[in-house]
Scaffold this active site. Structure first.
Site, PDB file in Angstrom:
ATOM      1  N   GLU A  17       6.899 -11.802   5.919  1.00 21.26           N
ATOM      2  CA  GLU A  17       6.240 -11.481   4.653  1.00 21.26           C
ATOM      3  C   GLU A  17       7.251 -11.350   3.511  1.00 21.26           C
ATOM      4  OE1 GLU A  17       2.572  -9.529   4.778  1.00 21.26           O
ATOM      5  OE2 GLU A  17       2.099 -10.841   6.449  1.00 21.26           O
ATOM      6  N   CYS A  27       5.675  -5.149  -5.869  1.00 25.75           N
ATOM      7  CA  CYS A  27       4.960  -6.225  -5.150  1.00 25.75           C
ATOM      8  C   CYS A  27       4.802  -7.449  -6.028  1.00 25.75           C
ATOM      9  CB  CYS A  27       3.553  -5.793  -4.761  1.00 25.75           C
ATOM     10  SG  CYS A  27       3.470  -4.406  -3.662  1.00 25.75           S
ATOM     11  N   HIS A  54       4.084  -2.835   4.198  1.00 28.21           N
ATOM     12  CA  HIS A  54       5.348  -3.499   3.849  1.00 28.21           C
ATOM     13  C   HIS A  54       6.406  -2.436   3.593  1.00 28.21           C
ATOM     14  CE1 HIS A  54       2.949  -7.150   2.192  1.00 28.21           C
ATOM     15  NE2 HIS A  54       3.455  -7.459   3.368  1.00 28.21           N
TER      16      HIS A  54
HETATM   17  O1  SUG Z   1      -0.941  -8.588   1.455  1.00 27.73           O
HETATM   18  N1  SUG Z   1      -3.344  -7.315  -0.765  1.00 27.73           N
HETATM   19  C1  SUG Z   1      -1.959  -7.678  -0.501  1.00 27.73           C
HETATM   20  C2  SUG Z   1      -1.021  -6.720  -1.201  1.00 27.73           C
HETATM   21  C3  SUG Z   1       0.398  -7.174  -1.123  1.00 27.73           C
HETATM   22  C4  SUG Z   1       1.350  -6.171  -1.689  1.00 27.73           C
HETATM   23  N2  SUG Z   1       2.672  -6.638  -1.599  1.00 27.73           N
HETATM   24  C5  SUG Z   1       3.741  -5.896  -1.326  1.00 27.73           C
HETATM   25  N3  SUG Z   1       3.659  -4.693  -0.813  1.00 27.73           N
HETATM   26  N4  SUG Z   1       4.898  -6.425  -1.494  1.00 27.73           N
HETATM   27  C6  SUG Z   1      -1.674  -7.707   1.008  1.00 27.73           C
HETATM   28  O2  SUG Z   1      -2.159  -6.835   1.712  1.00 27.73           O
HETATM   29  C7  SUG Z   1      -5.759  -7.687  -0.753  1.00 27.73           C
HETATM   30  C8  SUG Z   1      -6.703  -8.811  -1.029  1.00 27.73           C
HETATM   31  C9  SUG Z   1      -8.132  -8.393  -0.963  1.00 27.73           C
HETATM   32  O3  SUG Z   1      -8.468  -7.479  -0.214  1.00 27.73           O
HETATM   33  O4  SUG Z   1      -8.968  -9.017  -1.670  1.00 27.73           O
HETATM   34  C10 SUG Z   1      -4.326  -8.158  -0.463  1.00 27.73           C
HETATM   35  O5  SUG Z   1      -4.139  -9.241   0.032  1.00 27.73           O
END
Ligand code: SUG
Length: 418
Positions: A165, A345, A233
């Site tokens: 990721e 993020c 993460h």
């Molecule tokens: O991968 N949310 C993302 C958030 C990513 C955050 N990134 C970092 N922490 N670097 C994930 O979980 C939610 C989409 C939805 O539910 O519609 C989502 O994909």
């Protein structure tokens, strides 16, 4: 050659919505099926980019991905978006590529054996709506960082053994930008509740591909307790910049084994008493951007949610009074936060020297004129209300793809991907 920090932020796409697609991400689950405001979301993110640009940082823009993803749709045997069932429609429409901390892992030339910048796009294999990002991410990264000046690797094999990721599970400590650093890869193991989203095998493969020095490469294991509390993460539980490493006491299983390698840096441990795991996840305290300003001072760019939480705010105040940080700036990124994405993020950080900086495709670098153009583009194309039910509206597909095609023209993107 004076090295600099640059950031690539994901421009939030016109289909930003809350579909509850990320099991293990507390905000995504909690806000599932609520109504989003894509226009606000994009403007909030763009404002952060402008803020970084005004501070003197090189700020790049990563365009949204084509949504709905018609290529992925066809690969699943559909030829018409109106025939796709919800459980596939929602992933095909997700705007999740906005969180560019998950786009790739990038190692600066100061750390690599061949003295080149190495880039590995993340496979994001643990979630359908995110794994469809990998190819387009790789294409955009090649547009921004031309070959052969930058080394691009393929995403790792898309399977659990290599869940990757990207930079959200990667940190870099150094005495100063430009000096060889210590790269830290964070991975997860078995848990009771939520899945780990980064594997050790993946982290080791990226370290090999990037030709990192083994003695300056550390692999940290996340605690199952943290993952099960919603730390999907590493950037939800730790932040780092140059010699400063700030993390929660419950973040890692094996950090004491690496004490010696970390000794040359400043580690600050936030205790459960100061800020509980629960509050860390709720406020995204650690998802702040920790940056060195051109003046040499350290600034924190934190989510507005931290200002509203007594413990989070007190932790920042302590960092300031202890002299580790000179200033904390709170930013409203609520649209992204409701899907579990804070300031860190939304950005992919990299450190470049002056020569490398001149090799970047300048079309992607934010300046005042591009900022204005993007604001107008958002105002013209984005809705201010979107629910998962609206994903059934065929005109949304047309609107979204038309908007992207205009953006590709604005940014001079050469690769055909629509
Ligand atoms: O991968 N949310 C993302 C958030 C990513 C955050 N990134 C970092 N922490 N670097 C994930 O979980 C939610 C989409 C939805 O539910 O519609 C989502 O994909």
């Amino acid at each position: 050659m004076k090295p600099v920090e640059a950031n690539i932020d994901g421009l939030v796409g016109p289909t930003h919505n809350y579909a509850g697609l990320s099991f293990g991400n507390v905000a995504s689950e909690k806000n599932a099926l609520s109504v989003s405001n894509p226009r606000q979301a994009a403007l909030q993110g763009l404002k952060k980019m402008k803020f970084m640009h005004a501070l003197g940082f090189t700020q790049l823009v990563m365009p949204p991905h084509p949504r709905p993803d018609l290529r992925a749709m066809r690969a699943l045997g559909f030829d018409d978006i109106t025939k796709v069932p919800d459980e596939l429609l929602q992933p095909l429409y997700s705007a999740s590529a906005m969180w560019t901390a998950n786009a790739a892992t990038i190692s600066p030339s100061a750390d690599t054996a061949d003295g080149k910048v190495h880039i590995t796009p993340a496979n994001m294999a643990s979630k359908l709506h995110r794994t469809i990002e990998a190819n387009v991410t790789a294409t955009y990264l090649r547009e921004i960082f031309p070959v052969p000046d930058f080394v691009h690797h393929l995403p790792l094999p898309s399977t659990a053994m290599f869940y990757d990721e990207g930079a959200a599970n990667h940190m870099r400590l150094c005495k100063s930008y430009g000096e060889a650093g210590t790269e830290i890869f964070v991975y997860g193991g078995a848990t009771a509740r939520y899945p780990a989203r980064q594997s050790l095998q993946a982290s080791q493969a990226v370290a090999r591909l990037h030709k990192l020095t083994p003695s300056r490469t550390i692999f940290l294991l996340q605690t199952a307790e943290a993952i099960d509390a919603g730390v999907f993460h590493n950037d939800v539980i730790a932040m780092s910049n140059e010699r400063l490493f700030i993390y929660h006491e419950k973040a890692y299983e094996n950090i004491t084994e690496h004490k010696k390698a970390l000794d040359e840096f400043i580690s600050i441990v936030i205790t459960e008493k100061e800020l509980s795991l629960r509050d860390a996840v709720k406020t995204y305290f650690f998802n702040s951007q920790l940056v060195t300003l051109p003046s040499g001072k350290i600034m924190v760019i934190a989510p507005a949610e931290c200002e509203e939480n007594k413990n989070a705010k007190t932790c920042f105040e302590k960092l300031v009074s202890d002299g580790h940080v000179s200033q904390v700036h709170y930013l409203n990124l609520r649209e992204s936060m409701r899907n579990g994405g804070g300031p860190a993020c939304l950005r992919l950080r990299l450190s470049l020297n002056e020569t490398e900086l001149t090799k970047i495709n300048g079309n992607f670098i934010l300046n005042d004129a591009l900022y204005e153009t993007l604001c107008q583009w958002i105002e013209k194309h984005y809705r201010d209300r979107l629910s998962v039910v609206d994903l059934r509206d065929p005109s949304l597909a047309q609107e979204s793809l038309e908007a992207l095609s205009e953006l590709h023209r604005i940014l001079g993107i050469k690769t055909e991907m629509l």
